[in-house]
Motif scaffolding. Structure first.
Motif, PDB file in Angstrom:
ATOM      1  N   ASP A 183      -7.167   4.865   3.937  1.00 42.31           N
ATOM      2  CA  ASP A 183      -7.858   6.137   3.714  1.00 42.31           C
ATOM      3  C   ASP A 183      -7.596   7.186   4.788  1.00 42.31           C
ATOM      4  O   ASP A 183      -7.360   8.337   4.502  1.00 42.31           O
ATOM      5  N   ASN A 184      -7.644   6.782   6.033  1.00 43.16           N
ATOM      6  CA  ASN A 184      -7.475   7.755   7.122  1.00 43.16           C
ATOM      7  C   ASN A 184      -6.030   7.805   7.618  1.00 43.16           C
ATOM      8  O   ASN A 184      -5.776   8.119   8.772  1.00 43.16           O
ATOM      9  N   LEU A 185      -5.108   7.484   6.701  1.00 42.03           N
ATOM     10  CA  LEU A 185      -3.668   7.521   6.953  1.00 42.03           C
ATOM     11  C   LEU A 185      -3.223   6.555   8.059  1.00 42.03           C
ATOM     12  O   LEU A 185      -2.187   6.754   8.674  1.00 42.03           O
ATOM     13  N   ASN A 186      -4.004   5.501   8.279  1.00 35.00           N
ATOM     14  CA  ASN A 186      -3.615   4.503   9.269  1.00 35.00           C
ATOM     15  C   ASN A 186      -2.846   3.372   8.595  1.00 35.00           C
ATOM     16  O   ASN A 186      -2.966   3.128   7.398  1.00 35.00           O
ATOM     17  N   TYR A 187      -2.041   2.674   9.379  1.00 34.68           N
ATOM     18  CA  TYR A 187      -1.270   1.528   8.905  1.00 34.68           C
ATOM     19  C   TYR A 187      -2.231   0.414   8.529  1.00 34.68           C
ATOM     20  O   TYR A 187      -3.083   0.021   9.304  1.00 34.68           O
ATOM     21  N   SER A 188      -2.094  -0.107   7.294  1.00 34.44           N
ATOM     22  CA  SER A 188      -3.005  -1.140   6.808  1.00 34.44           C
ATOM     23  C   SER A 188      -2.268  -2.377   6.318  1.00 34.44           C
ATOM     24  O   SER A 188      -2.767  -3.105   5.484  1.00 34.44           O
ATOM     25  N   GLY A 189      -1.022  -2.580   6.800  1.00 38.04           N
ATOM     26  CA  GLY A 189      -0.233  -3.739   6.401  1.00 38.04           C
ATOM     27  C   GLY A 189       1.035  -3.308   5.691  1.00 38.04           C
ATOM     28  O   GLY A 189       1.425  -2.146   5.723  1.00 38.04           O
ATOM     29  N   GLU A 190       1.689  -4.284   5.051  1.00 38.75           N
ATOM     30  CA  GLU A 190       2.913  -3.983   4.313  1.00 38.75           C
ATOM     31  C   GLU A 190       2.945  -4.799   3.031  1.00 38.75           C
ATOM     32  O   GLU A 190       2.311  -5.855   2.924  1.00 38.75           O
ATOM     33  N   ILE A 191       3.672  -4.272   2.050  1.00 41.84           N
ATOM     34  CA  ILE A 191       3.782  -4.921   0.752  1.00 41.84           C
ATOM     35  C   ILE A 191       5.254  -4.994   0.383  1.00 41.84           C
ATOM     36  O   ILE A 191       6.013  -4.074   0.676  1.00 41.84           O
ATOM     37  N   GLN A 192       5.672  -6.109  -0.215  1.00 38.62           N
ATOM     38  CA  GLN A 192       7.071  -6.284  -0.596  1.00 38.62           C
ATOM     39  C   GLN A 192       7.190  -6.165  -2.110  1.00 38.62           C
ATOM     40  O   GLN A 192       6.545  -6.898  -2.859  1.00 38.62           O
ATOM     41  N   VAL A 193       8.054  -5.207  -2.535  1.00 39.35           N
ATOM     42  CA  VAL A 193       8.180  -4.865  -3.950  1.00 39.35           C
ATOM     43  C   VAL A 193       9.646  -4.593  -4.276  1.00 39.35           C
ATOM     44  O   VAL A 193      10.371  -4.015  -3.466  1.00 39.35           O
ATOM     45  N   GLY A 194      10.075  -4.996  -5.469  1.00 38.80           N
ATOM     46  CA  GLY A 194      11.399  -4.660  -5.988  1.00 38.80           C
ATOM     47  C   GLY A 194      11.240  -3.909  -7.298  1.00 38.80           C
ATOM     48  O   GLY A 194      10.240  -4.078  -8.005  1.00 38.80           O
TER      49      GLY A 194
END
Length: 153
Positions: free
Chosen positions: A119-130
């Protein structure tokens, strides 16, 4: 105008930040593309490192109407007794992928990691997608049209 199928492969996520008081999360993903929406399964008890390995398909056209060629992935935390919490989201721009697919019949973005922003434009992890786009010959791709099969000539 070209028609086809946009296939989104949701692989996994890492480092997702919990919003619950105790820190545990049961994440799922809402995948949106041009007014179409799909929902992944809920990764129960997998916390900030869920694995989905699920595929979702969307109808796509190129160039189509509008210039909004993006897939939005909203990562949510499933809550049983209250409203689900927003963890974060990422956007994948696919206009070039569609253009290449129209040219070659198929195009692919192999699974890669995208940052999840909260929400506050902070890094919240990562997701792997193709993402893969496969063009069809016509909007109906050889299906019988009104009892007649479309001619090749």
């Amino acid at each position: 105008m070209a028609f086809g199928t946009l296939e989104v492969k949701l692989v996994n996520a890492k480092g997702l930040r919990g919003t619950d008081f105790l820190g545990g999360i049961d994440p799922y993903v809402l995948i949106q593309y041009k007014g179409q929406e799909r929902k992944s399964s809920v990764a129960r008890n997998e916390g900030g490192g869920p694995v989905w390995n699920e595929k979702f398909t969307f109808r796509a056209e190129y160039p189509g109407s509008g210039d909004d060629f993006k897939i939005i992935l909203k990562i949510m935390d499933h809550d049983t007794f209250s409203a689900d919490d927003f963890i974060g989201e990422t956007t994948i721009y696919v206009e070039d992928l569609l253009a290449l697919g129209v040219e070659n019949g198929v195009s692919e973005l192999r699974p890669q990691k995208y940052n999840v922003v909260g929400d506050n434009l902070n890094y919240s992890g990562e997701i792997q997608v193709g993402v893969t786009f496969t063009q069809k010959e016509t909007e109906y791709d050889g299906e019988e049209l009104g009892g007649w099969k479309q001619s090749e000539y």
